[in-house]
Design a protein around this motif. Structure first.
Motif, mmCIF file in Angstrom:
data_model
loop_
_atom_site.group_PDB
_atom_site.id
_atom_site.type_symbol
_atom_site.label_atom_id
_atom_site.label_comp_id
_atom_site.label_asym_id
_atom_site.label_seq_id
_atom_site.Cartn_x
_atom_site.Cartn_y
_atom_site.Cartn_z
ATOM 1 N N LYS A 1 0.846 -1.189 0.000
ATOM 2 C CA LYS A 1 0.000 0.000 0.000
ATOM 3 C C LYS A 1 0.887 1.247 0.000
ATOM 4 O O LYS A 1 1.917 1.274 0.687
ATOM 5 C CB LYS A 1 -0.917 0.016 1.225
ATOM 6 C CG LYS A 1 -1.862 -1.184 1.301
ATOM 7 C CD LYS A 1 -2.784 -1.244 0.101
ATOM 8 C CE LYS A 1 -3.777 -2.383 0.207
ATOM 9 N NZ LYS A 1 -4.597 -2.514 -0.999
ATOM 10 N N CYS A 2 0.479 2.263 -0.742
ATOM 11 C CA CYS A 2 1.336 3.440 -0.920
ATOM 12 C C CYS A 2 0.638 4.717 -0.458
ATOM 13 O O CYS A 2 -0.458 5.040 -0.925
ATOM 14 C CB CYS A 2 1.741 3.574 -2.383
ATOM 15 S SG CYS A 2 2.743 2.189 -2.964
ATOM 16 N N PHE A 3 1.294 5.415 0.465
ATOM 17 C CA PHE A 3 0.844 6.723 0.917
ATOM 18 C C PHE A 3 1.680 7.798 0.230
ATOM 19 O O PHE A 3 2.910 7.710 0.203
ATOM 20 C CB PHE A 3 1.071 6.876 2.418
ATOM 21 C CG PHE A 3 0.034 6.243 3.295
ATOM 22 C CD1 PHE A 3 -1.179 6.868 3.516
ATOM 23 C CD2 PHE A 3 0.285 5.032 3.917
ATOM 24 C CE1 PHE A 3 -2.126 6.291 4.350
ATOM 25 C CE2 PHE A 3 -0.659 4.450 4.750
ATOM 26 C CZ PHE A 3 -1.871 5.078 4.967
ATOM 27 N N ALA A 4 1.016 8.827 -0.286
ATOM 28 C CA ALA A 4 1.728 10.008 -0.763
ATOM 29 C C ALA A 4 1.972 10.917 0.443
ATOM 30 O O ALA A 4 1.041 11.259 1.167
ATOM 31 C CB ALA A 4 0.900 10.734 -1.815
ATOM 32 N N LEU A 5 3.234 11.285 0.667
ATOM 33 C CA LEU A 5 3.593 12.176 1.776
ATOM 34 C C LEU A 5 3.610 13.611 1.247
ATOM 35 O O LEU A 5 4.465 13.967 0.432
ATOM 36 C CB LEU A 5 4.970 11.785 2.333
ATOM 37 C CG LEU A 5 5.524 12.651 3.466
ATOM 38 C CD1 LEU A 5 4.583 12.677 4.663
ATOM 39 C CD2 LEU A 5 6.909 12.155 3.881
ATOM 40 N N ASP B 1 -3.604 6.266 -0.399
ATOM 41 C CA ASP B 1 -4.049 7.312 0.529
ATOM 42 C C ASP B 1 -2.959 8.384 0.584
ATOM 43 O O ASP B 1 -1.918 8.249 -0.063
ATOM 44 C CB ASP B 1 -4.297 6.731 1.930
ATOM 45 C CG ASP B 1 -5.343 7.544 2.710
ATOM 46 O OD1 ASP B 1 -5.539 8.737 2.402
ATOM 47 O OD2 ASP B 1 -5.954 6.965 3.621
ATOM 48 N N GLN B 2 -3.233 9.424 1.362
ATOM 49 C CA GLN B 2 -2.275 10.525 1.488
ATOM 50 C C GLN B 2 -2.025 10.818 2.963
ATOM 51 O O GLN B 2 -2.915 10.659 3.795
ATOM 52 C CB GLN B 2 -2.824 11.797 0.814
ATOM 53 C CG GLN B 2 -3.118 11.630 -0.657
ATOM 54 C CD GLN B 2 -3.803 12.853 -1.252
ATOM 55 O OE1 GLN B 2 -4.003 13.855 -0.573
ATOM 56 N NE2 GLN B 2 -4.170 12.756 -2.523
ATOM 57 N N ILE B 3 -0.788 11.218 3.255
ATOM 58 C CA ILE B 3 -0.437 11.696 4.589
ATOM 59 C C ILE B 3 0.080 13.119 4.419
ATOM 60 O O ILE B 3 0.928 13.379 3.562
ATOM 61 C CB ILE B 3 0.661 10.828 5.236
ATOM 62 C CG1 ILE B 3 0.116 9.449 5.587
ATOM 63 C CG2 ILE B 3 1.221 11.497 6.484
ATOM 64 C CD1 ILE B 3 1.183 8.508 6.132
#
Length: 201
Positions: free
Chosen positions: A80-84, A99-101
């Motif tokens: 799973k990949c979060f955009a920082l 998702d995004q952080i």
């Protein structure tokens, strides 16, 4: 029981990496193993090595990959990949992320996002673990059944040998199949190959 997550943080700024790591390690109810990546040059090799559950990555890191391509190259299809994000970011940069952080997220918001993504991953594992292989995995099964070596498969499919080995490990785990003969039976039953193809090989 607390969730166990392997997380990789890919971010050029040491201050942001270490701040995010400290925050993650203090989240209650989560057991987290964290690895850091500072440069794009080591990204794919480190992901192959660590096989993380979650990648938190600055989408502005200069590179020529998309998230689907990165998952394919590293043999991490379920990662799973979060955009920082530091600021509002063009949607075209983040559309492939799960998702995004934001660097302005609170600890509670961060915990909620991680738990939500982990819950989705667990649901997916229960439903899909024994089911259909990915298109790439099916291609590799066909090559294995035809007697090709890992090097030959890598050359045929334009992959690294390491990626082929990772895919084969994932195939064995999904199918609970650990011999070439059992894999051949699977391939025939699921019409991935014809009996005549195997005889030719």
């Amino acid at each position: 029981m607390s969730a166990y997550l392997k997380i990789v943080i890919a971010e050029p700024s040491a201050i942001i990496r270490s701040g995010l790591e400290t925050m993650l390690k203090h989240l209650p109810g989560l057991r987290i193993q964290i690895s850091e990546i500072a440069t794009i040059e080591s990204l794919t090799e480190d992901l192959r090595t660590h096989q993380p559950d979650i990648l938190i990555i600055n989408p502005s890191i200069p590179g020529y990959f998309t998230i689907p391509h990165l998952k394919e190259m590293t043999g991490c299809p379920d990662m799973k990949c979060f955009a920082l994000l530091y600021t509002l970011t063009d949607h075209s940069l983040t559309r492939y992320y799960d998702d995004q952080i934001s660097i302005f997220d609170s600890a509670d918001e961060l915990k909620h996002k991680l738990e939500r993504l982990h819950a989705k991953k667990e649901e997916g594992n229960d439903a899909d673990e024994q089911q259909t292989l990915s298109t790439r995995e099916k291609e590799i099964v066909v090559c294995v059944v035809k007697g090709m070596t890992n090097r030959e498969i890598a050359d045929r499919l334009f992959l690294s040998t390491h990626t082929v080995i990772t895919h084969r490990r994932n195939i064995a785990r999904k199918l609970q199949v650990h011999s070439a003969s059992a894999l051949t039976v699977y391939a025939i039953v699921n019409k991935l190959v014809e009996l005549s193809d195997i005889k030719k090989a």
